[in-house]
Design a protein around this motif. Structure first.
Motif, PDB file in Angstrom:
ATOM      1  N   ASP A   1      13.837  13.313  50.814  1.00 25.20           N
ATOM      2  CA  ASP A   1      14.088  11.886  50.934  1.00 25.20           C
ATOM      3  C   ASP A   1      13.108  11.174  50.016  1.00 25.20           C
ATOM      4  OD1 ASP A   1      14.978   9.424  51.696  1.00 25.20           O
ATOM      5  OD2 ASP A   1      14.038   9.440  53.688  1.00 25.20           O
ATOM      6  N   LEU A   2      13.601  10.696  48.885  1.00 24.23           N
ATOM      7  CA  LEU A   2      12.765  10.076  47.870  1.00 24.23           C
ATOM      8  C   LEU A   2      13.113   8.606  47.744  1.00 24.23           C
ATOM      9  CD1 LEU A   2      13.198  12.840  45.118  1.00 24.23           C
ATOM     10  CD2 LEU A   2      11.477  12.741  46.939  1.00 24.23           C
ATOM     11  N   ASN A   3      12.103   7.772  47.483  1.00 25.27           N
ATOM     12  CA  ASN A   3      12.350   6.344  47.361  1.00 25.27           C
ATOM     13  C   ASN A   3      11.403   5.728  46.339  1.00 25.27           C
ATOM     14  OD1 ASN A   3      13.606   3.843  48.096  1.00 25.27           O
ATOM     15  ND2 ASN A   3      11.763   3.342  49.267  1.00 25.27           N
ATOM     16  N   ASP A   4      11.970   5.128  45.305  1.00 26.62           N
ATOM     17  CA  ASP A   4      11.185   4.463  44.248  1.00 26.62           C
ATOM     18  C   ASP A   4      10.097   5.375  43.694  1.00 26.62           C
ATOM     19  OD1 ASP A   4      12.642   2.093  44.315  1.00 26.62           O
ATOM     20  OD2 ASP A   4      11.415   1.262  45.929  1.00 26.62           O
ATOM     21  N   SER A   5      10.495   6.579  43.322  1.00 27.74           N
ATOM     22  CA  SER A   5       9.573   7.532  42.712  1.00 27.74           C
ATOM     23  C   SER A   5      10.048   7.844  41.296  1.00 27.74           C
ATOM     24  CB  SER A   5       9.485   8.802  43.566  1.00 27.74           C
ATOM     25  OG  SER A   5      10.767   9.367  43.765  1.00 27.74           O
ATOM     26  N   HIS A   6       9.390   8.771  40.639  1.00 23.65           N
ATOM     27  CA  HIS A   6       9.688   9.074  39.241  1.00 23.65           C
ATOM     28  C   HIS A   6      11.122   9.529  39.016  1.00 23.65           C
ATOM     29  CE1 HIS A   6       9.230  10.680  35.159  1.00 23.65           C
ATOM     30  NE2 HIS A   6       9.906  11.730  35.587  1.00 23.65           N
ATOM     31  N   ALA A   7      11.729   8.982  37.986  1.00 25.74           N
ATOM     32  CA  ALA A   7      13.031   9.455  37.512  1.00 25.74           C
ATOM     33  C   ALA A   7      12.978   9.516  35.996  1.00 25.74           C
ATOM     34  CB  ALA A   7      14.152   8.523  37.957  1.00 25.74           C
ATOM     35  N   HIS A   8      13.733  10.436  35.436  1.00 25.46           N
ATOM     36  CA  HIS A   8      13.902  10.400  33.979  1.00 25.46           C
ATOM     37  C   HIS A   8      15.324  10.805  33.624  1.00 25.46           C
ATOM     38  CE1 HIS A   8      12.274  14.678  34.254  1.00 25.46           C
ATOM     39  NE2 HIS A   8      13.350  14.883  33.490  1.00 25.46           N
ATOM     40  N   LEU A   9      15.794  10.198  32.531  1.00 31.26           N
ATOM     41  CA  LEU A   9      17.143  10.450  32.030  1.00 31.26           C
ATOM     42  C   LEU A   9      17.017  10.889  30.580  1.00 31.26           C
ATOM     43  CD1 LEU A   9      17.171   7.571  33.846  1.00 31.26           C
ATOM     44  CD2 LEU A   9      19.606   8.069  33.716  1.00 31.26           C
ATOM     45  N   ALA A  10      17.837  11.849  30.183  1.00 31.20           N
ATOM     46  CA  ALA A  10      17.679  12.392  28.837  1.00 31.20           C
ATOM     47  C   ALA A  10      18.984  12.945  28.282  1.00 31.20           C
ATOM     48  CB  ALA A  10      16.627  13.505  28.844  1.00 31.20           C
ATOM     49  N   HIS A  11      19.067  12.896  26.967  1.00 28.15           N
ATOM     50  CA  HIS A  11      20.088  13.650  26.245  1.00 28.15           C
ATOM     51  C   HIS A  11      19.513  15.046  26.040  1.00 28.15           C
ATOM     52  CE1 HIS A  11      22.528  10.113  25.327  1.00 28.15           C
ATOM     53  NE2 HIS A  11      21.425   9.482  24.965  1.00 28.15           N
ATOM     54  N   MET A  12      20.232  16.048  26.482  1.00 25.84           N
ATOM     55  CA  MET A  12      19.764  17.422  26.350  1.00 25.84           C
ATOM     56  C   MET A  12      20.625  18.170  25.332  1.00 25.84           C
ATOM     57  SD  MET A  12      19.172  18.313  30.392  1.00 25.84           S
ATOM     58  CE  MET A  12      18.378  19.890  30.062  1.00 25.84           C
ATOM     59  N   HIS A  13      19.977  19.003  24.538  1.00 25.43           N
ATOM     60  CA  HIS A  13      20.685  19.876  23.601  1.00 25.43           C
ATOM     61  C   HIS A  13      19.936  21.201  23.608  1.00 25.43           C
ATOM     62  CE1 HIS A  13      22.677  20.385  19.360  1.00 25.43           C
ATOM     63  NE2 HIS A  13      23.086  21.280  20.245  1.00 25.43           N
ATOM     64  N   LEU A  14      20.526  22.177  24.272  1.00 31.71           N
ATOM     65  CA  LEU A  14      19.874  23.463  24.482  1.00 31.71           C
ATOM     66  C   LEU A  14      20.743  24.618  24.021  1.00 31.71           C
ATOM     67  CD1 LEU A  14      18.689  22.953  28.190  1.00 31.71           C
ATOM     68  CD2 LEU A  14      17.315  22.602  26.140  1.00 31.71           C
ATOM     69  N   ASN A  15      20.072  25.721  23.682  1.00 35.27           N
ATOM     70  CA  ASN A  15      20.779  26.979  23.476  1.00 35.27           C
ATOM     71  C   ASN A  15      19.894  28.126  23.931  1.00 35.27           C
ATOM     72  OD1 ASN A  15      18.937  27.474  21.412  1.00 35.27           O
ATOM     73  ND2 ASN A  15      20.421  27.215  19.748  1.00 35.27           N
ATOM     74  N   ASN A  16      20.273  29.355  23.601  1.00 32.35           N
ATOM     75  CA  ASN A  16      19.528  30.541  24.028  1.00 32.35           C
ATOM     76  C   ASN A  16      18.046  30.473  23.689  1.00 32.35           C
ATOM     77  OD1 ASN A  16      22.354  31.317  22.987  1.00 32.35           O
ATOM     78  ND2 ASN A  16      21.874  33.035  24.334  1.00 32.35           N
ATOM     79  N   HIS A  17      17.720  29.720  22.643  1.00 29.83           N
ATOM     80  CA  HIS A  17      16.356  29.749  22.109  1.00 29.83           C
ATOM     81  C   HIS A  17      15.538  28.515  22.463  1.00 29.83           C
ATOM     82  CE1 HIS A  17      18.077  33.110  20.014  1.00 29.83           C
ATOM     83  NE2 HIS A  17      18.923  32.334  19.362  1.00 29.83           N
ATOM     84  N   GLY A  18      16.121  27.551  23.190  1.00 31.06           N
ATOM     85  CA  GLY A  18      15.349  26.397  23.611  1.00 31.06           C
ATOM     86  C   GLY A  18      15.985  25.080  23.246  1.00 31.06           C
ATOM     87  N   VAL A  19      15.162  24.046  23.148  1.00 31.65           N
ATOM     88  CA  VAL A  19      15.608  22.707  22.818  1.00 31.65           C
ATOM     89  C   VAL A  19      15.927  22.600  21.327  1.00 31.65           C
ATOM     90  CG1 VAL A  19      14.961  20.255  22.764  1.00 31.65           C
ATOM     91  CG2 VAL A  19      14.268  21.688  24.692  1.00 31.65           C
ATOM     92  N   ILE A  20      17.081  22.088  21.022  1.00 29.11           N
ATOM     93  CA  ILE A  20      17.458  21.818  19.627  1.00 29.11           C
ATOM     94  C   ILE A  20      17.053  20.387  19.326  1.00 29.11           C
ATOM     95  CG2 ILE A  20      19.358  21.646  17.969  1.00 29.11           C
ATOM     96  CD1 ILE A  20      20.813  23.759  19.679  1.00 29.11           C
ATOM     97  N   ARG A  21      16.188  20.193  18.343  1.00 34.35           N
ATOM     98  CA  ARG A  21      15.645  18.880  18.046  1.00 34.35           C
ATOM     99  C   ARG A  21      16.315  18.274  16.828  1.00 34.35           C
ATOM    100  NH1 ARG A  21      11.574  19.011  21.664  1.00 34.35           N
ATOM    101  NH2 ARG A  21      10.908  21.126  22.202  1.00 34.35           N
ATOM    102  N   HIS A  22      16.448  16.976  16.866  1.00 34.46           N
ATOM    103  CA  HIS A  22      17.180  16.271  15.811  1.00 34.46           C
ATOM    104  C   HIS A  22      16.298  15.344  14.976  1.00 34.46           C
ATOM    105  CE1 HIS A  22      20.960  17.723  17.513  1.00 34.46           C
ATOM    106  NE2 HIS A  22      20.388  17.517  18.679  1.00 34.46           N
ATOM    107  N   ARG A  23      15.010  15.546  15.094  1.00 36.07           N
ATOM    108  CA  ARG A  23      14.073  14.777  14.265  1.00 36.07           C
ATOM    109  C   ARG A  23      12.812  15.619  14.113  1.00 36.07           C
ATOM    110  NH1 ARG A  23      10.060  12.841  17.233  1.00 36.07           N
ATOM    111  NH2 ARG A  23      10.290  12.668  19.491  1.00 36.07           N
ATOM    112  N   ALA A  24      11.954  15.189  13.211  1.00 33.64           N
ATOM    113  CA  ALA A  24      10.714  15.927  12.970  1.00 33.64           C
ATOM    114  C   ALA A  24       9.830  15.875  14.195  1.00 33.64           C
ATOM    115  CB  ALA A  24       9.971  15.341  11.772  1.00 33.64           C
ATOM    116  N   ALA A  25       9.181  16.997  14.525  1.00 28.65           N
ATOM    117  CA  ALA A  25       8.292  17.056  15.688  1.00 28.65           C
ATOM    118  C   ALA A  25       7.032  16.253  15.428  1.00 28.65           C
ATOM    119  CB  ALA A  25       7.942  18.507  15.999  1.00 28.65           C
TER     120      ALA A  25
END
Length: 215
Positions: free
Chosen positions: A191-215
């Motif tokens: 039962d959670l109320n007004d606590s941390h939330a995050h929303l994200a576009h995810m792009h994953l494969n067998n090897h991890g996160v696929i990034r679309h910009r320079a790290a």
């Protein structure tokens, strides 16, 4: 060992019991000393081998008695009942860290910390996500429901935008941070109320996160 190749793009919404920002995102200990969370996501495009994953909705209710890396956690996976048997098998393999480089994705990492994985639930999933607006809503009847919204400035009441950028993270590249509330009534109750939330576009494969910009 030969892996079945997989890749997907998805939008996700997560709510945990930490304060806004979630110290776990920074390799620190959770705000309350333990971790309870629920995450729900929808794949926009993707595959597992020859199995098309587009449109599949899934997620999990999770709980750890201490910090995630200390283990002894529990997981209750759920997948939308409209998914095919092949899609269900694919998602459960991905969630269990199979066919993935060691520690390459959030699924593979978390899988090593669970002492108990409850039987998956196949049920209708209502899900709305707008990452850019930092808003989302999900409902799985008789299991879990929750929502996310922007953090509000305590003086002006206006939305306060904040982001987390993890250039070498295993879940996402950038996430919008918001306020969330959720409840769960299955094998794992929360039962959670007004606590941390995050929303994200995810792009994953067998090897991890696929990034679309320079790290």
């Amino acid at each position: 060992m030969v892996m079945t190749p997989w890749e997907f793009k998805a939008e996700s919404v997560s709510n945990c019991n930490c304060d806004y920002g979630c110290p776990c995102q920074f390799n620190s200990y959770p705000s309350k000393g333990h971790c309870d969370a629920v995450v729900c996501m929808k794949i926009s495009e993707g595959h597992y081998g020859d199995t098309d994953l587009a449109g599949v909705r899934f997620g999990a209710v999770v709980s750890w008695p201490g910090a995630i890396h200390e283990g002894n956690g529990q997981c209750q996976p759920f997948i939308d009942e409209s998914s095919t048997p092949a899609q269900r098998e694919a998602i459960l393999k991905i969630m269990s860290g199979e066919d993935t480089d060691p520690m390459a994705t959030v699924f593979a990492v978390f899988a090593t910390t669970f002492a108990k994985v409850h039987d998956p639930i196949f049920a209708p999933i209502e899900l709305e996500i707008s990452v850019d607006d930092c808003s989302g809503r999900f409902r799985i009847p008789n299991l879990a429901e929750g929502s996310a919204r922007p953090i509000r400035n305590p003086v002006t009441g206006k939305p306060h935008r904040a982001r987390i950028n993890l250039p070498t993270g295993f879940e996402y590249d950038v996430a919008e941070v918001g306020s969330g509330s959720a409840s769960a009534e299955g094998a794992i109750k929360l039962d959670l109320n007004d606590s941390h939330a995050h929303l994200a576009h995810m792009h994953l494969n067998n090897h991890g996160v696929i990034r679309h910009r320079a790290a």
